[in-house]
Design an enzyme around this catalytic site. Structure first.
Site, PDB file in Angstrom:
ATOM      1  N   GLY A  49       1.064  29.473 -13.221  1.00 41.14           N
ATOM      2  CA  GLY A  49       1.585  28.618 -12.693  1.00 41.14           C
ATOM      3  C   GLY A  49       2.310  29.007 -11.574  1.00 41.14           C
ATOM      4  O   GLY A  49       2.701  30.050 -11.254  1.00 41.14           O
ATOM      5  N   ASN A  50       2.797  28.139 -10.755  1.00 42.95           N
ATOM      6  CA  ASN A  50       4.173  28.355 -10.007  1.00 42.95           C
ATOM      7  C   ASN A  50       5.141  27.048  -9.868  1.00 42.95           C
ATOM      8  O   ASN A  50       5.120  26.283 -10.757  1.00 42.95           O
ATOM      9  CB  ASN A  50       3.506  28.452  -8.619  1.00 42.95           C
ATOM     10  CG  ASN A  50       2.900  27.275  -8.138  1.00 42.95           C
ATOM     11  OD1 ASN A  50       3.461  26.273  -7.871  1.00 42.95           O
ATOM     12  ND2 ASN A  50       1.509  27.303  -7.865  1.00 42.95           N
TER      13      ASN A  50
END
Ligand code: CTP
Length: 401
Positions: A210-211
């Site tokens: 993810g980020n």
């Protein structure tokens, strides 16, 4: 036009003979679909009874800070947050003076000082009080603070003198408030699709790539568009945010490929698409269907495959009349890279964020952006709350539409 339907309105009533007209005003607001909370000054109650006002509004009338014998108090702060508009009609010379001076000695003025919504004042008083320099100065001050003054009309006054000081008719007060909300609805009739938040690319049922995107910028743009009358579809990656505006249609997705499918579907019937999401560039091709265990001889290898570029896919399908807006988060050669993205994704304009700017990136409540359009014209904005940045971006959008 239904502009007042569902709007939360505080109707402030002061002690003046024109208070009898406030009953008609209240009736008109309720008929227009507004939810009205009456706040009356102690002097106002000498002119009009709270029983009439609570029966018409369907809510107990608020006048005092405290409710006798119950130990409860009326929260001016909660009221200020609840309201979409506050109308003070009639506004007497005394209340106008207190508002201008910040003298919060009753529930009405205290609520006014807490209100973040637009405030409308319909002054009503004798012609000499109206013409007095202190009244004029106080009204100028209040107008300068951003309040909307609904000028009193000329005519016969309660004193039987003739001059300026009659409270504007309730129908015209309603029209003034409706005109204000109409001016705020410059996106009425437009369908807007917004992508927001990160995407999560599964490694196995318990892990993902993810980020740090929080989704705050995309959600702020969705709220701004909906508030201005647009029909909004918000395609959101996994975030912990809630939509406030009831008109926003939210579609929750997890991966970039799910986001593409939802965005393509919504874009087919949209006038505008705003690509705010921080989409993962790759997905995990060898995703495990059960949890990867630690006690393995071999260290597992993640095989990545390129994700679709959602903005570019929509850009390739864009029809005349459709507007596509992108974001660019850059660390180096910011403007040049952003311009390349305009071309590559067939965007109409791009909103550039620099990772080098403090408090202007993932997770923060503020942002600092530069809008760059196809012709290369740049508009740079200062560091602001994301709600205000959303306002600037939507203003630019409305301008080009
Ligand atoms: N975008 C998208 N789909 C992707 C990648 C990006 O829709 N797979 C959109 C973003 O929402 C944003 C714009 O494209 O509006 C630019 O995103 P950004 O991550 O800055 O650019 P990339 O194309 O991923 O390029 P790079 O990572 O090389 O900077």
């Amino acid at each position: 036009m239904g502009l007042l339907k569902g709007k939360h309105i505080i109707l402030g009533i002061c002690g003046g003979i024109a208070a009898y007209k406030s009953v008609f005003l209240l009736r008109l607001l309720v008929k227009a679909g507004a939810e009205v909370q009456v706040v009356i000054t102690p002097a106002g109650k000498e002119f009009i009874t709270p029983v009439t006002l609570s029966a018409l509004s369907g809510r107990p009338v608020i006048s005092e800070f405290f409710t006798a014998n119950t130990g409860s108090w009326n929260s001016h702060v909660d009221l200020g947050v609840w309201a979409d508009a506050m109308i003070i009609a009639p506004a007497t010379a005394s209340t106008i003076g207190k508002m201008a001076g910040g003298i919060a000695d009753n529930m009405l003025v205290t609520t006014y000082l807490s209100a973040k919504c637009p405030v409308f004042l319909a002054p009503a008083m004798d012609l000499d009080m109206m013409a007095h320099p202190s009244t004029k100065r106080n009204l100028e001050l209040l107008a300068g603070y951003g309040n909307h003054i609904i000028e009193p009309a000329e005519g016969e006054l309660a004193s039987h003198l003739v001059g300026k000081g009659r409270m504007e008719e309730p129908e015209n007060i309603v029209k003034a408030v409706e005109a204000f909300f109409a001016s705020q609805c410059d996106m009425a009739g437009l369908r807007v699709m917004i992508t927001a938040g990160p995407t999560h690319e599964r490694i196995d049922p318990v892990r993902f790539i993810g980020n740090y995107s929080s989704g705050k910028m995309g959600f702020a743009i969705a709220e701004e568009c909906a508030r201005r009358g647009a029909e909004v579809t918000l395609v959101s990656g996994p975030v912990s945010l809630q939509c406030v505006h009831p008109g926003i249609r939210r579609v929750n997705v997890e991966s970039a490929r799910e986001m593409l499918a939802a965005a393509e579907e919504a874009f087919a019937t949209s006038d505008v698409a705003i690509m705010c999401a921080a989409v993962a560039d790759y997905y995990v091709e060898n995703q495990a269907t059960s949890k990867i265990k630690r006690e393995k001889d071999e260290i597992p290898q993640i095989v990545l495959q390129r994700n679709p570029d959602i903005a570019a896919t929509l850009g390739a399908k864009k029809q005349p009349g459709q507007v596509l807006v992108g974001f660019a988060l850059e660390t180096d050669n910011e403007a040049a890279n952003a311009r390349l993205k305009i071309e590559r994704k067939n965007l109409d304009f791009i909103v550039l964020n620099s990772m080098r700017d403090k408090d202007a990136c993932f997770g923060t409540d503020t942002n600092k952006v530069t809008i760059i359009d196809r012709s290369g014209v740049e508009k740079a904005f200062g560091l602001k709350p994301k709600s205000e940045v959303a306002h600037d971006i939507v203003n630019h959008l409305v301008e080009i539409i």
